[in-house]
Motif scaffolding. Structure first.
Motif, short mmCIF file in Angstrom:
data_model
loop_
_atom_site.label_atom_id
_atom_site.label_comp_id
_atom_site.label_asym_id
_atom_site.label_seq_id
_atom_site.Cartn_x
_atom_site.Cartn_y
_atom_site.Cartn_z
N THR A 189 0.80 -1.24 0.00
CA THR A 189 0.00 0.00 0.00
C THR A 189 0.83 1.28 0.00
N ARG A 219 -2.46 4.60 -3.25
CA ARG A 219 -3.74 5.04 -3.83
C ARG A 219 -3.68 6.52 -4.21
N GLY A 228 -3.93 8.35 1.87
CA GLY A 228 -4.90 7.37 1.38
C GLY A 228 -6.26 7.95 1.06
#
Lengths: 285, 285, 285
Positions: B121, B269, B193
């Motif tokens: 991530t 992201r 995020g």
């Protein structure tokens, strides 16, 4: 200063190796540009000085960053005539004022009274920063074949002339290499008498490849020099760096002690080295 | 970086939808401009980095605003070879110095040693600011049909290249819309995020009508984004705002944590969203 | 403001001595230039205002340098409609926030609520700085035969429009004399009611020869005026001084009390004197 320089050029250029084109007045305000031959590099020397402005009552405010000490002699001129007064620094507040036989006109500009002292090895006076940078440029002019010498204004107080000088020089002559003929500081890393200082940075950082060329030329020519690295301070280079032309620039100057005081002190060897380095660089760059 | 980018463009542009004209060298110094099709908008991504300069003795001074903590590893190169040293911060004075097996040449530039860490991530490394902004521009290049990508220099230390890039782009192509492809900060209002940040202001305030167009396009395209409102900080946009061309500009970038340290951390992201938003904007603006 | 001014010019210019050419929109962003006859001097009046931006939660940050005091009324508009809220200053931290019946959209701009007060001798309101400078320019327009009036943006927050206005005016019309139509401060040296202030310096120092010409014209015309000498502060002149054109400039404006608050107060005699001086200067300079 502008008038003095124009007179000096007129009287002396006959003995110079090359007679420059002189650009002054009008769009150049109080600045002067001398163009020699086919220029590749421009030397910038600022002709303004630090000092004080008379505010209200006996208050003074700074022009640029002069050192202030009670007892310094300041001179100037207003509607009532010549002024020779004394600077007073309030010990508690740091506020500045003057002592004189009469009130001085609001807005009058005062400068240090000149007390020029010379020994075998040193010169000492107010305003060696930047009269020495100007002197260096004038000495350089005697033998210069190709190059530009630009006398700029207001360097000590925010600038404002190099932006248009740089634009003019770049657009008219395609020149984008600059040397800043100015005086720097004696510090723990830069000693008086140890050679002219080549500045690797002050508050701004010049382009590495250009400064390294200069250092190589200085070494090859065996000219004593010192590398200066500072985190603060600035020069005419600020306007070159921030302008809309891609200038390469480098500050090269003798170091002085007692900076921005009436007692600025420079070693003659460093002055000689400064001129020698400029003479080589204007040929080799 | 300049050489790396020129090589990268040469090797990869064959697979890009449109082959750009490449402007580099000479008057562009270390900057690069890529011109795709008929440009209406220019993306600026700065290629310089924060770091340190070796001063006198073991002293260091900052290039830009790097975080400093005893133990950080710094790397560089001088006349005696490769350097891998340790940063020391004096706890009382805050003064910076290095520890190394030998003295380092005066004026040497040191940067954080890269320790690149990647998870499912996140990415983490020094210099995500602004390698990610550069990466975003290079990804954008793959599908860009009309637009300009400008790789600029010295953003972290006072600027100096965007002024002439902006003049050139405006005068040659009539382009006056800009996007600043750079990385911003995680704060109490901007979370990791939660989407790419569109900056409504930092120390400067972009023109309202332009930023509102961008927000409308982002909403219509359903791209997750966050509105950033800061009172300080700056970017390449400073030079656009202050230059002599009427640029509209907006800073758009993923937020990072541990700003200006060796541990800059960005959520993947937000990187994906950044690229998606630039792809839409370069079509719609 | 831009729309208001364009409407005002359209509706009123029929009664003016000379109909100006109007330059607006496109490359001029939100600025307007009015060109009368054969211009020699340009008047700059900024049309922007200080205020506040909504940050995160109830936080506010400044636009320019507004005075902040708990209880000031602030107005604006966001996606949910009109806003009329109250400013809160944290007594310990100095942090700014608002009190309102609902949360306000991030990035919303708030300004002082206008409470215009007029007596026989004074006007009082927020934003006399610089609505009075704009008013002065519009009154001047009625009888102006040769000159330029430029309405500039963002003066209160770092500038950014005068750079390109100055370039355009200099290159298109050869004009390099400027007057800054703006409002200054009542201080120990500049009193309300004692005449329009001619600034000899603020943080910058205008060219001496130009300011002295202005003072001579003011004296010859018997217009009451005061000489201002400050060490700080700035105006649209900053961009003239630092741009790449050789402008002469001078700040001339009525002094106000309660600077940058909702209660800015100006003496009507100083406003009348300001207009009278501009009328003379635009003929004589």
């Amino acid at each position: 200063m502008t008038k003095f320089l124009l007179d000096y050029v007129r009287q002396n250029q006959g003995t110079w190796r090359v007679q420059p084109q002189v650009r002054a007045g009008g769009q150049f305000q109080d600045c002067i540009i001398l163009v020699f031959g086919k220029p590749r590099t421009a030397v910038f020397a600022h002709i303004d000085s630090i000092g004080f402005t008379v505010r209200y009552g006996r208050e003074l405010i700074r022009i640029g960053g002069p050192r202030a000490q009670t007892g310094y002699h300041l001179v100037g001129q207003d509607s009532q005539g010549e002024i020779d007064c004394t600077l007073i620094v309030d010990e508690e507040t740091g506020e500045l004022s003057y002592e004189f036989t009469r009130p001085i006109d609001r807005g009058t500009e005062l400068t240090f009274r000149c007390d020029f002292r010379e020994t075998d090895t040193t010169v000492q006076s107010c305003y060696l920063d930047n009269r020495l940078g100007v002197w260096n440029a004038l000495q350089l002019a005697e033998t210069l074949e190709n190059g530009i010498i630009a006398f700029s204004c207001w360097e000590e107080h925010g600038g404002g002339s190099v932006a248009y000088l740089a634009k003019y020089i770049y657009e008219e002559y395609g020149v984008h290499q600059a040397l800043i003929s100015d005086i720097t500081w004696v510090t723990e890393g830069v000693e008086a008498g140890a050679g002219v200082a080549i500045s690797l940075r002050d508050s701004l950082i010049p382009r590495r490849s250009y400064v390294e060329r200069i250092c190589r030329i200085a070494r090859a020519a065996n000219i004593p020099h010192q590398l200066e690295v500072e985190g603060s301070g600035g020069s005419d280079a600020k306007e070159l760096q921030h302008g809309a032309q891609p200038w390469d620039w480098c500050f090269i100057g003798a170091p002085e002690d007692h900076v921005h005081s009436p007692d600025e002190l420079v070693d003659k060897r460093d002055i000689a080295g400064m001129l020698a380095l400029y003479q080589v660089l204007m040929v080799e760059l």
